[in-house]
Write an enzyme that holds these catalytic residues in place. Structure first.
Site, PDB file in Angstrom:
ATOM      1  N   THR A  82      -7.679 -30.496  13.415  1.00  0.00           N
ATOM      2  CA  THR A  82      -8.215 -31.647  12.680  1.00  0.00           C
ATOM      3  C   THR A  82      -9.731 -31.713  12.790  1.00  0.00           C
ATOM      4  O   THR A  82     -10.439 -31.874  11.785  1.00  0.00           O
ATOM      5  CB  THR A  82      -7.609 -32.956  13.226  1.00  0.00           C
TER       6      THR A  82
ATOM      7  N   ASP B 208     -10.502 -37.866   7.939  1.00  0.00           N
ATOM      8  CA  ASP B 208     -10.386 -37.708   6.484  1.00  0.00           C
ATOM      9  C   ASP B 208     -11.500 -38.471   5.777  1.00  0.00           C
ATOM     10  O   ASP B 208     -12.095 -37.995   4.808  1.00  0.00           O
ATOM     11  CB  ASP B 208      -9.041 -38.229   5.984  1.00  0.00           C
TER      12      ASP B 208
END
Length: 212
Positions: free
Chosen positions: A32, A91
């Site tokens: 991530t 994100d």
């Protein structure tokens, strides 16, 4: 839309990659973080220089980490709240970097203030789209509707930017950014109205939605 129709196919393709990373001892959190760093590198190093195609290629190489880390977590059998929080937060960082890179280029070397303002509008409105859903869910309600979800916005922006880097007329990107800004605004309205409807129904039933 893309979340519904493409996620299953992409998951099948990327599952072997996720399993390989797990065998190498790499954690979903590392994927991530590295994926977000790669997206930011592509957007904030190459876009402000006008190297649109290179930036898109670098971003594309890393953007699938958003799917790979989820597959890895499911393979491990422990999709944690921490992982979900980290993924969702980063994100937003990646999305902001993409539209910030375009904004910087078109305010400076690209010398197209209309395109710069549209990219900035996409950045701001896209953030509100995501916030509206997160805030609603935090209050125990749904806000998962809308004509412009995250995947739709990113694919449209990146594909068009890459094609402009290949020689597509700049006006096409102006039109796409304008449509994305409008679609994001409509999505915000859809989510606000859905939450309002849920509140009205809950009040009529004598209950109040609340978060976990």
């Amino acid at each position: 839309m893309l979340n519904r129709y493409a996620r299953a196919a992409v998951t099948r393709i990327l599952t072997p990659v996720a399993r390989l990373l797990l065998r190498l001892g790499i954690s979903p959190d590392v994927v991530t973080i590295l994926g977000t760093l790669g997206v930011c590198l592509g957007a904030l190093v190459f876009f402000p220089r006008g190297q649109l195609l290179v930036g898109v290629l670098v971003i594309t190489a890393f953007v699938f980490s958003d799917t790979i880390d989820g597959i890895m977590a499911r393979e491990l059998g422990h999709s944690s709240k921490w992982g979900a929080f980290l993924d969702s937060t980063l994100d937003r960082v990646g999305d902001a970097a993409i539209f910030s890179g375009l904004t910087i280029w078109y305010f400076q070397g690209g010398d197209d203030r209309l395109k710069a303002w549209l990219a900035l509008a996409c950045l701001v409105l896209g953030s509100v789209v995501s916030y509206a859903r997160a805030r609603a869910e935090g209050l125990g309600m749904r806000a998962d509707v809308g004509i412009a979800e995250r995947a739709d916005r990113l694919v449209a922006a990146l594909v068009t930017t890459g094609l402009v880097g290949l020689g597509l007329p700049e006006i096409v990107l102006t039109v796409v950014l304008g449509l994305l800004a409008v679609a994001s605004f409509v999505t915000i309205l859809q989510r606000v109205l859905l939450v309002r409807q849920q509140v009205i129904v809950a009040e009529a039933a004598g209950t109040t939605p609340s978060g976990p």
